[in-house]
Design a protein around this motif. Structure first.
Motif, PDB file in Angstrom:
ATOM      1  N   ASN A  91      49.359 -37.919 -30.209  1.00  0.00           N
ATOM      2  CA  ASN A  91      48.525 -36.716 -30.322  1.00  0.00           C
ATOM      3  C   ASN A  91      48.418 -36.003 -28.984  1.00  0.00           C
ATOM      4  OD1 ASN A  91      46.481 -39.168 -29.895  1.00  0.00           O
ATOM      5  ND2 ASN A  91      45.516 -37.349 -29.028  1.00  0.00           N
ATOM      6  N   GLY A  92      48.208 -34.682 -29.046  1.00  0.00           N
ATOM      7  CA  GLY A  92      48.052 -33.888 -27.838  1.00  0.00           C
ATOM      8  C   GLY A  92      46.710 -34.119 -27.172  1.00  0.00           C
ATOM      9  N   LEU A  93      46.555 -33.550 -25.996  1.00  0.00           N
ATOM     10  CA  LEU A  93      45.365 -33.783 -25.181  1.00  0.00           C
ATOM     11  C   LEU A  93      44.367 -32.640 -25.341  1.00  0.00           C
ATOM     12  CD1 LEU A  93      47.150 -35.214 -22.021  1.00  0.00           C
ATOM     13  CD2 LEU A  93      46.364 -36.406 -24.081  1.00  0.00           C
ATOM     14  N   VAL A  94      43.233 -32.771 -24.677  1.00  0.00           N
ATOM     15  CA  VAL A  94      42.131 -31.817 -24.808  1.00  0.00           C
ATOM     16  C   VAL A  94      41.947 -31.047 -23.510  1.00  0.00           C
ATOM     17  CG1 VAL A  94      39.630 -31.617 -25.106  1.00  0.00           C
ATOM     18  CG2 VAL A  94      40.934 -33.146 -26.572  1.00  0.00           C
ATOM     19  N   THR A  95      41.760 -29.734 -23.642  1.00  0.00           N
ATOM     20  CA  THR A  95      41.371 -28.904 -22.507  1.00  0.00           C
ATOM     21  C   THR A  95      40.002 -28.285 -22.796  1.00  0.00           C
ATOM     22  OG1 THR A  95      42.498 -26.963 -23.422  1.00  0.00           O
ATOM     23  CG2 THR A  95      43.768 -28.354 -21.924  1.00  0.00           C
ATOM     24  N   VAL A  96      39.337 -27.844 -21.757  1.00  0.00           N
ATOM     25  CA  VAL A  96      38.026 -27.203 -21.899  1.00  0.00           C
ATOM     26  C   VAL A  96      38.102 -25.837 -21.247  1.00  0.00           C
ATOM     27  CG1 VAL A  96      35.564 -27.341 -21.380  1.00  0.00           C
ATOM     28  CG2 VAL A  96      36.840 -29.427 -21.894  1.00  0.00           C
TER      29      VAL A  96
END
Length: 465
Positions: A256-261
């Motif tokens: 799965n891809g990662l998270v950005t804010v």
């Protein structure tokens, strides 16, 4: 029926053909419990929860294993005199379980802790030494990267172009070699060591998952999952040591891809690190689930305030339709809906959740149009289809897990009070006492309750639900 998944190792979409179609086997790298969960952990676990639900729908049974890494350098580093490493690990494990449960992530079939499989790790290390792919050195044991010609096949790298392992040298023959067993250190607690043929010590991180996946799923299983950041070195090392020991290992690799804010990588140094508790604070957990699961699982997910606002609005459209339809359509005699072909095709195509959600919302629009036209049959088909689709994705607003104030007596008491106020308002309107009618309406609104006047009466709902 053809399910296709993007295989990270092959770097292409592949038709998913399980080794045993009657029992799909999945191993997902779970958390290292040195601290509490953040939204990246939730997003990753949710991605595989949705995949699991869809594979269960397609194949009937999924054996799903997600481990807990409860012994690790970081766990030991975060322990204190007042809270030893094992107590810290257990407290953080409970925090992960609470967060996963809050957004409806199904519990795994098995959830092994690394500390419970140390004998299996020692056995696997022994096999690697016997095969000439590992060597003891000063109380530790290292995997000999140069002894395995296929090393780097997962991430398509050549050893000469790789960064060296972070493990301290301590007798390593090559900078790329990585620890399978870490010899006991004087500054680490004795409780964090186990006896082994090479002396007291503890397992390295990578050997843990190879041993646990083999113990619970066998030497070969269908899918190995995890976050994209685990591809190297963790999953690369897992594949190398398991294959070198003679195990076929994972047939498909899914990440799965990662998270950005707000467009930036989530990081403690940037001060934009969003803990799971912070994301859930003051929010409907169903909204959090929808927001974190709405993007394609392989994409980077940007989590900002608007993401939760958009999720809340989308859920309200679904909820409003279901409430409206079920007041005029009786589906109790035939509750099962027909799954739309477009929804199934979207999820078959590498778990296309955005496209599947689009089918749900199109069905909601069609259902509302049917209600407007008085077409009860079409409305019935729509509400049942929406039910089966939202059920598969775990976002059915009618599911009891999403209800607040789960005490039936409390719900009944609230309904009685609101219905009494609705009756007062109706009487005032009948008597053309608009002042009283408006006052009752405003009091109901101030309590966070929405009213909907329809030809068959006035109905109420909690605002945003």
């Amino acid at each position: 029926m053809t399910v296709r998944l993007y295989d990270t190792q092959a770097q292409t979409l592949r038709e998913f053909v399980p080794g045993d179609p009657s029992n799909v086997t999945v191993y997902v790298c779970g958390p290292t419990v040195q601290s509490g969960p953040h939204i990246g952990h939730l997003r990753g676990a949710l991605s595989f929860d949705i995949l699991r639900r869809w594979l269960t729908h397609r194949f009937g049974r999924v054996t799903f294993v997600r481990n807990v890494t409860d012994i690790d350098d970081k766990v030991l580093a975060n322990a204190t005199d007042d809270e030893p490493w094992w107590a810290l690990a257990y407290r953080m494990e409970l925090a992960f379980t609470r967060a996963y449960s809050a957004i409806g992530i199904l519990p795994p079939t098995y959830e092994p802790r690394a500390t419970a499989s140390v004998p299996q790790m020692i056995e696997l290390i022994d096999r690697l030494i016997a095969e000439g792919h590992a060597y003891p050195a000063e109380g530790s044991v290292y995997f000999d990267v140069r002894s395995w010609p296929s090393y780097g096949e997962l991430t398509r790298q050549r050893p000469d172009a790789m960064e060296s392992s972070a493990d301290a040298d301590a007798g390593k023959r090559d900078a790329l070699d990585f620890a399978l067993w870490k010899g006991a250190k004087a500054d680490e607690p004795a409780s964090a060591t186990w006896a082994s043929p090479w002396g007291a010590g503890r397992p390295g991180w990578h050997i843990e998952c190879s041993a646990m996946s083999r113990r619970y799923l066998g030497p070969e299983f269908d899918i190995h999952g995890g976050g994209l950041d685990l591809r190297f070195p963790h999953h690369e090392n897992e594949l190398a040591q398991s294959a070198a020991a003679g195990d076929p290992f994972a047939r498909y690799w899914v990440h799965n891809g990662l998270v950005t804010v707000d467009g930036q990588k989530m990081s403690k140094s940037l001060g934009n690190f969003v803990l799971a508790d912070d994301a859930l604070q003051g929010r409907d957990p169903l909204v959090v689930r929808y927001a974190l699961g709405a993007a394609h699982y392989r994409s980077s997910l940007d989590v900002a305030g608007r993401a939760f606002d958009e999720a809340e609005a989308a859920l309200e459209r679904i909820r409003s339709f279901l409430d409206r339809a079920e007041r005029v359509v009786d589906i109790s005699a035939d509750p099962d809906g027909v799954l739309p072909d477009a929804f199934a095709a979207a999820l078959d195509d590498d778990l296309g959740v955005p496209q599947a959600l689009a089918v749900i919302h199109e069905t909601v629009r069609a259902g509302n149009a049917a209600l407007d036209a008085g077409d009860a049959d079409a409305a019935s088909r729509a509400v049942r289809a929406v039910g089966v689709m939202t059920g598969i994705l775990g976002i059915d607003p009618r599911d009891p897990q999403w209800r607040t104030g789960g005490d039936p007596a409390e719900a009944s008491a609230l309904d009685s009070l609101v219905q009494a106020m609705i009756a007062q308002r109706a009487q005032a309107r009948a008597e053309k006492d608009w002042t009283t009618a408006d006052r009752v309406r405003d009091a109901i609104a101030a309590a966070g309750i929405d009213l909907e006047d329809t030809p068959d009466g006035t109905h109420w709902s909690i605002h945003g639900r």
